[in-house]
Scaffold this active site. Structure first.
Site, PDB file in Angstrom:
ATOM      1  N   HIS A  89      64.780  83.409  14.032  1.00 44.21           N
ATOM      2  CA  HIS A  89      65.477  83.686  15.286  1.00 44.21           C
ATOM      3  C   HIS A  89      66.057  85.081  15.318  1.00 44.21           C
ATOM      4  CE1 HIS A  89      66.111  79.450  17.032  1.00 44.21           C
ATOM      5  NE2 HIS A  89      64.908  79.628  16.558  1.00 44.21           N
ATOM      6  N   ASP A  90      66.651  85.467  14.213  1.00 47.20           N
ATOM      7  CA  ASP A  90      67.232  86.803  14.172  1.00 47.20           C
ATOM      8  C   ASP A  90      66.149  87.843  14.443  1.00 47.20           C
ATOM      9  OD1 ASP A  90      69.153  88.823  13.785  1.00 47.20           O
ATOM     10  OD2 ASP A  90      68.484  89.096  11.721  1.00 47.20           O
ATOM     11  N   GLY A 127      65.014  92.162  16.856  1.00 47.98           N
ATOM     12  CA  GLY A 127      64.657  92.572  15.495  1.00 47.98           C
ATOM     13  C   GLY A 127      65.574  91.996  14.432  1.00 47.98           C
ATOM     14  N   SER A 178      71.885  90.291  14.207  1.00 45.42           N
ATOM     15  CA  SER A 178      72.626  90.109  15.465  1.00 45.42           C
ATOM     16  C   SER A 178      72.928  88.630  15.700  1.00 45.42           C
ATOM     17  CB  SER A 178      71.846  90.688  16.646  1.00 45.42           C
ATOM     18  OG  SER A 178      70.507  90.242  16.639  1.00 45.42           O
ATOM     19  N   ASN A 191      73.141  73.247  19.080  1.00 43.34           N
ATOM     20  CA  ASN A 191      74.078  72.813  18.040  1.00 43.34           C
ATOM     21  C   ASN A 191      73.503  72.612  16.662  1.00 43.34           C
ATOM     22  OD1 ASN A 191      76.386  72.630  19.312  1.00 43.34           O
ATOM     23  ND2 ASN A 191      76.133  70.531  20.002  1.00 43.34           N
ATOM     24  N   THR A 195      57.019  72.410   8.453  1.00 39.21           N
ATOM     25  CA  THR A 195      56.814  71.456   7.371  1.00 39.21           C
ATOM     26  C   THR A 195      58.161  70.999   6.805  1.00 39.21           C
ATOM     27  OG1 THR A 195      55.643  71.049   5.297  1.00 39.21           O
ATOM     28  CG2 THR A 195      56.660  73.198   5.514  1.00 39.21           C
ATOM     29  N   ASP A 201      55.703  72.176   1.801  1.00 41.96           N
ATOM     30  CA  ASP A 201      54.319  71.961   1.388  1.00 41.96           C
ATOM     31  C   ASP A 201      53.410  72.180   2.597  1.00 41.96           C
ATOM     32  OD1 ASP A 201      54.668  69.769   3.030  1.00 41.96           O
ATOM     33  OD2 ASP A 201      54.819  68.334   1.388  1.00 41.96           O
TER      34      ASP A 201
HETATM   35  C1  LIG Z   1      77.540  70.938  20.647  1.00 41.90           C
HETATM   36  O1  LIG Z   1      77.393  71.439  21.938  1.00 41.90           O
HETATM   37  C2  LIG Z   1      78.182  70.813  22.906  1.00 41.90           C
HETATM   38  C3  LIG Z   1      77.871  71.412  24.263  1.00 41.90           C
HETATM   39  O2  LIG Z   1      76.672  72.094  24.260  1.00 41.90           O
HETATM   40  C4  LIG Z   1      79.671  70.968  22.536  1.00 41.90           C
HETATM   41  O3  LIG Z   1      80.468  70.271  23.469  1.00 41.90           O
HETATM   42  C5  LIG Z   1      79.902  70.410  21.124  1.00 41.90           C
HETATM   43  O4  LIG Z   1      81.221  70.663  20.728  1.00 41.90           O
HETATM   44  C6  LIG Z   1      78.964  71.047  20.148  1.00 41.90           C
HETATM   45  N1  LIG Z   1      79.108  70.438  18.836  1.00 41.90           N
HETATM   46  C7  LIG Z   1      79.233  71.140  17.717  1.00 41.90           C
HETATM   47  C8  LIG Z   1      79.328  70.359  16.454  1.00 41.90           C
HETATM   48  O5  LIG Z   1      79.267  72.348  17.714  1.00 41.90           O
END
Ligand SMILES: *[C@@H]1O[C@H](CO)[C@@H](O)[C@H](O)[C@H]1NC(C)=O
Ligand code: HEM
Ligand SMILES: *[C@@H]1O[C@H](CO)[C@@H](O)[C@H](O)[C@H]1NC(C)=O
Ligand SMILES: *[C@@H]1O[C@H](CO)[C@@H](O)[C@H](O)[C@H]1NC(C)=O
Length: 322
Positions: free
Chosen positions: A67-68, A73, A77, A94, A191, A249
């Site tokens: 993702h970074d 690049g 960030s 999350n 995987t 794997d």
């Molecule tokens: C996950 O995301 C939701 C909203 O998108 C938020 O309310 C919740 O606190 C987040 N949980 C964690 C563990 O960050």
């Protein structure tokens, strides 16, 4: 090429306004040799301490590096926090907000030994490699010398979609300089790790809006997934490569070739001759070249749009700019 020719080329390029690929940035395998001789060893030790007892972190760390690098690049960030919750990391679901503590721990250990020397971008690149090794994956040498960016924006955190078709995936990866074959190779990262039902349910419950499932998915796998993911549940997690989620794997390729890829984007790899050939070869022969291919592709991923020289900075703390 003679200096004159290079000059002529530069002039021509600027007249035409053509954007040329920036020559490969000067990352260097022994970049920290004089200023922080033990940098790699320090990172390796910290990563092992964390990932060893909690193997699922490896997937989070590998994904974090991807993702970074794909957004702005490989400049760390993604690690920046914003008081307004508008940084890249705020755009990530999350589930994937795991593993930041490993990078922070490695960085702290480095700061103790050689303060202000090793960038967070390099730490993340090393941690991702060491995490993969820790769960049985290949080792690759990580060229170093990346510097840390100062900008992180949620609205730029545009990553390939798990619902993308093969044409879109190929486009997204070729935009970053990757071939179709490398798309298949890098997808092999699936995987390991987990996803959430929310990204799977549309595929198994209501694929075309008729209460159907994706015909590109093995019916018995659909049934299995339905056991775990109830229609209104978007938070329960599912394994990306059932049976070997904590082992790096080549089993992912068997899963995909049996129409048991979890995402539309995994299954889509069967819809292109080149990616299909790669999948089937690795599946049939037990992943003969996967480790080497993956290692090579990760080195390439780690070079995406890096900051070097006087660009960027060496962050003191990975979650904030200096
Ligand atoms: C996950 O995301 C939701 C909203 O998108 C938020 O309310 C919740 O606190 C987040 N949980 C964690 C563990 O960050
Ligand atoms: C081909 C395009 C790709 C798409 C569409 C894609 C999409 C996704 C999605 C949607 C998830 C689940 C996230 C969640 O539920 O929160 C995921 C997980 C993951 N992805 Fe990808 N990904 C792609 C390529 C890659 C690449 C190139 C890598 C690394 C080299 C990678 C590594 C991972 C890993 C390791 C996980 C598991 C994360 C965990 O367990 O925390 N993915 N991916
Ligand atoms: C992927 O390609 C599609 C189609 O060109 C585009 O709409 C999308 O924004 C791209 N996504 C990324 C992450 O580049
Ligand atoms: C399936 O999708 C259709 C069309 O989007 C929608 O009208 C219907 O309510 C959905 N059914 C379920 C069970 O989600």
């Amino acid at each position: 090429m003679a200096m004159k020719n290079i000059l002529a080329l530069v002039v021509l390029v600027s007249i035409l306004g053509v954007s040329v690929a920036i020559p490969s940035p000067n990352l260097d395998l022994s970049y920290y040799k004089s200023e922080c001789r033990d940098a790699e060893e320090i990172v390796r030790k910290v990563t092992k301490e964390h990932v060893g007892p909690q193997k699922t972190l490896a997937a989070a760390l590998l994904r974090m590096h991807f993702h970074d690098c794909f957004v702005r690049g490989c400049d760390a960030s993604l690690l920046l926090k914003s008081p307004n919750n508008d940084a890249e990391r705020d755009a990530i679901p999350n589930l994937s907000v795991r593993g930041y503590e490993v990078v922070d721990a490695a960085k702290s250990a480095l700061e103790e030994k050689c303060p202000g020397v090793v960038s967070c971008a390099d730490v993340l690149s090393l941690v991702a490699r060491d995490a993969v090794v820790e769960i049985g994956g290949p080792w690759w040498s990580v060229p170093l010398g990346r510097r840390d960016g100062r900008i992180s924006r949620k609205d730029e955190a545009n990553l390939p979609s798990p619902f993308a078709d093969i044409a879109t995936l190929k486009k997204n990866f070729s935009d970053k300089g990757f071939t179709a074959n490398e798309l298949a190779v890098l997808s092999g990262a699936h995987t390991i790790g987990i996803s959430t039902c929310g990204l799977v349910n549309p595929r198994i419950y209501n694929f075309t809006g008729n209460g159907d499932s994706d015909p590109a998915m093995n019916p018995s796998y659909v049934q299995e997934l339905k056991q775990r993911c109830k229609p209104t549940d978007s938070t329960t997690t599912v394994d990306m490569d059932p049976g070997s989620v904590e082992k790096f794997d080549s089993h992912y390729f068997n899963a995909v070739s049996e129409k048991k890829g979890l995402f539309v984007s995994d299954s889509a790899l069967l819809n292109d001759p080149e990616t299909k050939l790669y999948i089937e070869k690795q599946a049939k022969l037990g992943g003969p070249t996967f480790n080497k291919d993956f290692a090579d592709a990760m080195v390439k991923l780690g070079k995406l749009e890096v900051l070097t020289g006087n660009n960027g900075e060496i962050r003191a703390k990975c979650s904030v700019v200096n």
